[in-house]
Design an enzyme around this catalytic site. Structure first.
Site, PDB file in Angstrom:
ATOM      1  N   ALA A  66      84.847  81.456   1.344  1.00 11.48           N
ATOM      2  CA  ALA A  66      84.729  80.641   2.548  1.00 11.48           C
ATOM      3  C   ALA A  66      86.142  80.224   2.946  1.00 11.48           C
ATOM      4  CB  ALA A  66      83.867  79.421   2.254  1.00 11.48           C
ATOM      5  N   GLY A 111      82.543  82.710  -1.542  1.00 10.22           N
ATOM      6  CA  GLY A 111      81.633  83.186  -0.496  1.00 10.22           C
ATOM      7  C   GLY A 111      81.606  84.707  -0.391  1.00 10.22           C
ATOM      8  N   GLU A 114      79.190  85.723  -2.991  1.00 11.61           N
ATOM      9  CA  GLU A 114      77.871  85.284  -2.501  1.00 11.61           C
ATOM     10  C   GLU A 114      77.349  86.253  -1.433  1.00 11.61           C
ATOM     11  OE1 GLU A 114      79.477  81.341  -1.771  1.00 11.61           O
ATOM     12  OE2 GLU A 114      77.944  80.486  -3.075  1.00 11.61           O
ATOM     13  N   GLU A 134      85.242  78.370  -6.981  1.00  4.26           N
ATOM     14  CA  GLU A 134      85.175  77.083  -6.281  1.00  4.26           C
ATOM     15  C   GLU A 134      85.607  75.915  -7.155  1.00  4.26           C
ATOM     16  OE1 GLU A 134      82.779  79.388  -6.329  1.00  4.26           O
ATOM     17  OE2 GLU A 134      82.134  79.788  -4.275  1.00  4.26           O
TER      18      GLU A 134
HETATM   19  N1  COA Z   1      90.314  80.760   2.833  1.00  2.00           N
HETATM   20  C1  COA Z   1      91.304  80.706   3.731  1.00  2.00           C
HETATM   21  N2  COA Z   1      92.411  81.456   3.634  1.00  2.00           N
HETATM   22  C2  COA Z   1      92.503  82.299   2.600  1.00  2.00           C
HETATM   23  C3  COA Z   1      91.510  82.404   1.624  1.00  2.00           C
HETATM   24  C4  COA Z   1      90.360  81.592   1.773  1.00  2.00           C
HETATM   25  N3  COA Z   1      89.342  81.635   0.918  1.00  2.00           N
HETATM   26  N4  COA Z   1      91.896  83.313   0.701  1.00  2.00           N
HETATM   27  C5  COA Z   1      93.097  83.780   1.102  1.00  2.00           C
HETATM   28  N5  COA Z   1      93.471  83.163   2.245  1.00  2.00           N
HETATM   29  C6  COA Z   1      94.697  83.367   3.016  1.00  2.00           C
HETATM   30  C7  COA Z   1      95.902  82.718   2.339  1.00  2.00           C
HETATM   31  O1  COA Z   1      95.953  81.346   2.651  1.00  2.00           O
HETATM   32  C8  COA Z   1      97.019  83.515   2.967  1.00  2.00           C
HETATM   33  O2  COA Z   1      97.222  83.040   4.279  1.00  2.00           O
HETATM   34  P1  COA Z   1      98.725  82.769   4.841  1.00  2.00           P
HETATM   35  O3  COA Z   1      99.411  84.111   4.730  1.00  2.00           O
HETATM   36  O4  COA Z   1      98.496  82.334   6.252  1.00  2.00           O
HETATM   37  O5  COA Z   1      99.299  81.740   3.947  1.00  2.00           O
HETATM   38  C9  COA Z   1      96.431  84.917   3.079  1.00  2.00           C
HETATM   39  O6  COA Z   1      95.022  84.742   3.049  1.00  2.00           O
HETATM   40  C10 COA Z   1      96.815  85.828   1.921  1.00  2.00           C
HETATM   41  O7  COA Z   1      96.421  85.180   0.703  1.00  2.00           O
HETATM   42  P2  COA Z   1      97.430  84.954  -0.535  1.00  2.00           P
HETATM   43  O8  COA Z   1      96.908  83.822  -1.351  1.00  2.00           O
HETATM   44  O9  COA Z   1      98.828  84.847  -0.028  1.00  2.00           O
HETATM   45  O10 COA Z   1      97.266  86.352  -1.290  1.00  2.00           O
HETATM   46  P3  COA Z   1      97.520  86.626  -2.845  1.00  2.00           P
HETATM   47  O11 COA Z   1      97.502  88.104  -2.994  1.00  2.00           O
HETATM   48  O12 COA Z   1      98.700  85.881  -3.315  1.00  2.00           O
HETATM   49  O13 COA Z   1      96.243  86.007  -3.609  1.00  2.00           O
HETATM   50  C11 COA Z   1      93.884  85.563  -3.918  1.00  2.00           C
HETATM   51  C12 COA Z   1      94.953  86.569  -3.408  1.00  2.00           C
HETATM   52  C13 COA Z   1      92.515  86.124  -3.531  1.00  2.00           C
HETATM   53  C14 COA Z   1      93.981  85.442  -5.433  1.00  2.00           C
HETATM   54  C15 COA Z   1      94.126  84.190  -3.270  1.00  2.00           C
HETATM   55  O14 COA Z   1      94.276  84.360  -1.862  1.00  2.00           O
HETATM   56  C16 COA Z   1      93.038  83.190  -3.504  1.00  2.00           C
HETATM   57  O15 COA Z   1      92.940  82.644  -4.592  1.00  2.00           O
HETATM   58  N6  COA Z   1      92.207  82.897  -2.457  1.00  2.00           N
HETATM   59  C17 COA Z   1      91.201  81.881  -2.533  1.00  2.00           C
HETATM   60  C18 COA Z   1      90.009  82.335  -3.325  1.00  2.00           C
HETATM   61  C19 COA Z   1      88.984  81.218  -3.401  1.00  2.00           C
HETATM   62  O16 COA Z   1      89.189  80.178  -3.960  1.00  2.00           O
HETATM   63  N7  COA Z   1      87.813  81.482  -2.789  1.00  2.00           N
HETATM   64  C20 COA Z   1      86.717  80.564  -2.796  1.00  2.00           C
HETATM   65  C21 COA Z   1      86.741  79.717  -1.604  1.00  2.00           C
HETATM   66  S1  COA Z   1      85.341  78.616  -1.622  1.00  2.00           S
END
Ligand code: COA
Length: 260
Positions: A66, A111, A114, A134
């Site tokens: 999400a 999400g 999910e 989460e």
């Molecule tokens: N919501 C909003 N933005 C997200 C996102 C999310 N769930 N997951 C990634 N993004 C965005 C990042 O903020 C970043 O945006 P920016 O370039 O404007 O700063 C872009 O996507 C790239 O993500 P980044 O974190 O830089 O990539 P990474 O390769 O370093 O890491 C992940 C990849 C998947 C490990 C990491 O993005 C992450 O942990 N995301 C969240 C996962 C999460 O907690 N999901 C559950 C949400 S309820």
């Protein structure tokens, strides 16, 4: 019609839907949740669509969860509504009358997992990672993850993924029954579309009967489930496709199913 956050392309009777926010790793904001809901309504109603494949744009992510930026400032009431919005969309996918395959091309987190779990089948690239992270945000799954992971992979896996938040690789996801198949990343699209085409050529009303039986059976007792199965089985004898399938077997030819 394609929308900015959701692309749509038809390959014969297979509809390919692609969540399209690659710069945000295809995170699900409200606009994307609503676009998905509309797209699945349309795919359900369109008789020319016999199977759906759902994936994410770019090489890195299916859906990374999400949208955290959008959730950051929500009030409790808005948070509940956001959860209900996602849950309604995912229930719509789960109850689709035609098969839906999630093609996991990268991260399927929160999400994203999910969304994959409400699809009927999941094929993962060997590079994909899945998880319910989460907990790391001070949150819990809100689009049905605690319930579907429990039902799909059991209590131990659901507790492990949700409590630790740690992602697992595709091989472990296969071992836990979270995904159906793992294929080399370079073959993901070919293999998934091959399976989708196979399903799209099967008898549509029988596919629907199977989806209904599994959905209903997952949520009721064995007696009610068996009753439901016999009623659906009987109903199949009213279809032209059942006559065609059984006749084609007896005549040693390939059946041509019409969805009638
Ligand atoms: N919501 C909003 N933005 C997200 C996102 C999310 N769930 N997951 C990634 N993004 C965005 C990042 O903020 C970043 O945006 P920016 O370039 O404007 O700063 C872009 O996507 C790239 O993500 P980044 O974190 O830089 O990539 P990474 O390769 O370093 O890491 C992940 C990849 C998947 C490990 C990491 O993005 C992450 O942990 N995301 C969240 C996962 C999460 O907690 N999901 C559950 C949400 S309820």
């Amino acid at each position: 019609m394609s929308e900015p956050t959701l692309l749509r392309a038809d390959h014969g009777a297979v509809r390919l839907l692609t969540v399209n926010r690659p710069d945000k790793l295809n995170a699900l904001n409200v606009a994307t949740l609503d676009a998905l809901h509309r797209a699945f309504d349309e795919a359900a109603d369109d008789a020319s669509v016999r199977a759906v494949v759902l994936t994410g744009s770019g090489a890195k992510a299916f859906v990374a969860g999400a949208d955290i930026a959008e959730m950051n400032s929500l009030t409790p009431v808005q948070g509940r509504d956001f959860s209900l919005r996602g849950q309604r969309m995912m229930r719509r996918v789960e109850k689709m009358p035609k098969p839906v395959i999630a093609m996991l091309n990268g991260f399927a987190l929160g999400g994203g997992l999910e969304l994959a779990m409400c699809c009927h089948l999941r094929i993962a690239a060997d590079t994909a990672k899945v998880g319910q992270p989460e907990i790391n945000l001070g949150l819990i799954p809100g689009f049905g993850g605690s319930q579907r992971l429990l039902r799909l992979a059991g209590r131990a896996a659901a507790l492990e993924l949700c409590l630790t938040g740690a992602p697992i690789d595709a091989a472990r996801a296969l071992q836990l029954g979270i995904v159906n198949r793992v294929v080399p990343a370079a073959e993901l699209e070919t293999e998934t579309m091959k399976l989708a085409a196979q399903l799209a050529s099967a008898a549509p009303l029988a596919l629907r009967g199977i989806l209904d039986c599994i959905n209903v059976g997952g949520e009721c007792g064995i007696e009610e489930g068996l009753e439901y199965e016999s009623a659906q089985f009987g109903l199949m004898f009213s279809t032209a496709d059942m006559r065609e399938g059984t006749s084609a077997f007896l005549e040693r030819r390939k059946p041509a199913f019409k969805g009638a």
